[in-house]
Design an enzyme around this catalytic site. Sequence first.
Site, PDB file in Angstrom:
ATOM      1  N   SER A 151       0.943  -1.210   0.510  1.00  0.00           N
ATOM      2  CA  SER A 151      -0.241   0.076  -0.148  1.00  0.00           C
ATOM      3  C   SER A 151       0.586   1.160   0.160  1.00  0.00           C
ATOM      4  O   SER A 151       1.674   0.963   0.329  1.00  0.00           O
ATOM      5  CB  SER A 151      -1.049  -0.215   1.094  1.00  0.00           C
ATOM      6  OG  SER A 151      -1.339   1.312   1.475  1.00  0.00           O
TER       7      SER A 151
ATOM      8  N   TYR B 200      -2.054  -1.085  11.021  1.00  0.00           N
ATOM      9  CA  TYR B 200      -2.613  -0.925   8.810  1.00  0.00           C
ATOM     10  C   TYR B 200      -1.169  -1.035   8.495  1.00  0.00           C
ATOM     11  O   TYR B 200      -0.788  -1.390   7.846  1.00  0.00           O
ATOM     12  CB  TYR B 200      -3.491  -0.558   8.203  1.00  0.00           C
ATOM     13  CG  TYR B 200      -4.115  -0.651   6.676  1.00  0.00           C
ATOM     14  CD1 TYR B 200      -3.800  -1.643   6.127  1.00  0.00           C
ATOM     15  CD2 TYR B 200      -2.905   0.573   6.305  1.00  0.00           C
ATOM     16  CE1 TYR B 200      -4.227  -2.385   4.679  1.00  0.00           C
ATOM     17  CE2 TYR B 200      -3.854  -0.045   4.568  1.00  0.00           C
ATOM     18  CZ  TYR B 200      -4.278  -0.896   4.171  1.00  0.00           C
ATOM     19  OH  TYR B 200      -4.462  -1.045   2.581  1.00  0.00           O
TER      20      TYR B 200
HETATM   21  P1  NAD Z   1     -11.206  -6.230  -0.740  1.00  0.00           P
HETATM   22  O1  NAD Z   1     -12.063  -6.207   0.996  1.00  0.00           O
HETATM   23  O2  NAD Z   1     -12.101  -5.405  -1.773  1.00  0.00           O
HETATM   24  O3  NAD Z   1     -11.021  -7.800  -0.652  1.00  0.00           O
HETATM   25  C1  NAD Z   1     -10.126  -8.496   0.450  1.00  0.00           C
HETATM   26  C2  NAD Z   1     -10.079  -9.232   0.465  1.00  0.00           C
HETATM   27  O4  NAD Z   1      -9.598 -10.353   1.174  1.00  0.00           O
HETATM   28  C3  NAD Z   1     -11.323 -10.440  -0.034  1.00  0.00           C
HETATM   29  O5  NAD Z   1     -11.448 -11.893  -0.906  1.00  0.00           O
HETATM   30  C4  NAD Z   1     -11.831 -11.087   1.161  1.00  0.00           C
HETATM   31  O6  NAD Z   1     -12.302 -12.552   0.771  1.00  0.00           O
HETATM   32  C5  NAD Z   1     -10.294 -11.783   1.677  1.00  0.00           C
HETATM   33  N1  NAD Z   1     -10.072 -11.959   2.752  1.00  0.00           N
HETATM   34  C6  NAD Z   1     -10.084 -10.974   3.627  1.00  0.00           C
HETATM   35  N2  NAD Z   1      -9.971 -11.319   4.591  1.00  0.00           N
HETATM   36  C7  NAD Z   1      -9.636 -12.675   4.542  1.00  0.00           C
HETATM   37  C8  NAD Z   1      -9.297 -13.600   5.855  1.00  0.00           C
HETATM   38  N3  NAD Z   1      -8.931 -14.426   6.960  1.00  0.00           N
HETATM   39  N4  NAD Z   1      -8.015 -14.794   4.818  1.00  0.00           N
HETATM   40  C9  NAD Z   1      -8.856 -14.999   3.551  1.00  0.00           C
HETATM   41  N5  NAD Z   1      -8.865 -14.120   3.303  1.00  0.00           N
HETATM   42  C10 NAD Z   1      -9.454 -12.934   3.760  1.00  0.00           C
HETATM   43  O7  NAD Z   1     -10.363  -5.170   0.168  1.00  0.00           O
HETATM   44  P2  NAD Z   1      -9.207  -4.560  -1.396  1.00  0.00           P
HETATM   45  O8  NAD Z   1      -9.711  -3.288  -1.339  1.00  0.00           O
HETATM   46  O9  NAD Z   1      -9.409  -5.449  -2.809  1.00  0.00           O
HETATM   47  O10 NAD Z   1      -7.406  -5.145  -1.105  1.00  0.00           O
HETATM   48  C11 NAD Z   1      -7.398  -6.227  -1.302  1.00  0.00           C
HETATM   49  C12 NAD Z   1      -5.804  -5.926  -0.897  1.00  0.00           C
HETATM   50  O11 NAD Z   1      -5.509  -4.236  -1.058  1.00  0.00           O
HETATM   51  C13 NAD Z   1      -5.297  -5.315   1.324  1.00  0.00           C
HETATM   52  O12 NAD Z   1      -4.041  -5.921   1.147  1.00  0.00           O
HETATM   53  C14 NAD Z   1      -5.383  -3.768   1.257  1.00  0.00           C
HETATM   54  O13 NAD Z   1      -4.673  -3.574   1.746  1.00  0.00           O
HETATM   55  C15 NAD Z   1      -4.825  -3.939  -0.243  1.00  0.00           C
HETATM   56  N6  NAD Z   1      -5.114  -2.174  -0.067  1.00  0.00           N
HETATM   57  C16 NAD Z   1      -6.154  -1.438  -0.811  1.00  0.00           C
HETATM   58  C17 NAD Z   1      -6.748  -0.174  -1.047  1.00  0.00           C
HETATM   59  C18 NAD Z   1      -7.193   0.072  -2.043  1.00  0.00           C
HETATM   60  O14 NAD Z   1      -7.738   1.084  -1.619  1.00  0.00           O
HETATM   61  N7  NAD Z   1      -8.433  -0.010  -1.993  1.00  0.00           N
HETATM   62  C19 NAD Z   1      -5.578   0.593  -1.120  1.00  0.00           C
HETATM   63  C20 NAD Z   1      -4.132  -0.235  -1.090  1.00  0.00           C
HETATM   64  C21 NAD Z   1      -3.562  -1.584  -1.091  1.00  0.00           C
END
Ligand code: NAD
Length: 261
Positions: free
Chosen positions: A143, A156
């Site tokens: 991130s 985080y």
């Molecule tokens: P999201 O909530 O849309 O998806 C998260 C996914 O992780 C889902 O498929 C969920 O089922 C799965 N998950 C959650 N807990 C779990 C567990 N205990 N075991 C197995 N699977 C699990 O989130 P997103 O925004 O797509 O984020 C995905 C990644 O990107 C994360 O690591 C997040 O930190 C990172 N990220 C997101 C953003 C953003 O702005 N959305 C920015 C930077 C980084």
Amino acid sequence: MQNGTRAALVTGSTSGIGLSIAQRFAAGGYDVAMNSFEADADVAEIVAAVAARGNGRVRYFRADLADAVQAHGLVGAVIAEFGRLDVLVNNAGVQKVAPVEELPPADWDRIRAISLDSAFHTIRAALPGMAARGWGRIINIASAHGLRASPFKSAYVATKHGVVGLTKAVALEAAEKGVTVNAICPGYVWTPLVAEQVRDQARVHGLSEDRVVREVMLAPQPTRQFVQPEEIAELAAYLCGDAARSITGSAISIDGGWTAK
Ligand code: NAD
């Protein structure tokens, strides 16, 4: 590069960024292992829609990555199904917005376990096979918060900085084995994870939800626009190409200029 259909595992791939990456790999002809903690029946439609994007095999592997045994076992299950694992994308992650003194220790543990500890466990299980075949790609979704901090996100930010550190260390270990290891560092991407934190951000900042989006989320992102999940997926696909063979140990920003400041 070796012959045959490559196999990719994308953790946390039933939603958001992970789902986009799974879709991109399926369209690119990979065998794709999808994962989340959800029951098979609850994600069957999502998995079928990913499978429809390409001709490779798409399978769902239920595993709760907060659990070390399940995280390690996930890789073994994928290799048992596909016979190999060439690409590992550690994407699963969760968020919690709260002042540090109000953050329950259980939430600290859970955030770290799902993003950082699970990446350690999956990498340990996946790297030996990649190294033995002389080709592999490990991509950790960190991130902008792996490079910069924001208030009320102590767990985080600490976790994502840890993911970047893990990436660099393993990249050095794998450098002569044909395996690259990189972190992708997105700014705000509009996904369920972000939509769900708008309410918490509004509470801790004392702002309306509209103002949180404008003044908290998009304020540090100079483009003033959310990154789209598909943009992350394209970058992941590029990193898996042979043209990216010299990119390793990098934390690659895709954040609308956030970390340029
Ligand atoms: P999201 O909530 O849309 O998806 C998260 C996914 O992780 C889902 O498929 C969920 O089922 C799965 N998950 C959650 N807990 C779990 C567990 N205990 N075991 C197995 N699977 C699990 O989130 P997103 O925004 O797509 O984020 C995905 C990644 O990107 C994360 O690591 C997040 O930190 C990172 N990220 C997101 C953003 C953003 O702005 N959305 C920015 C930077 C980084």
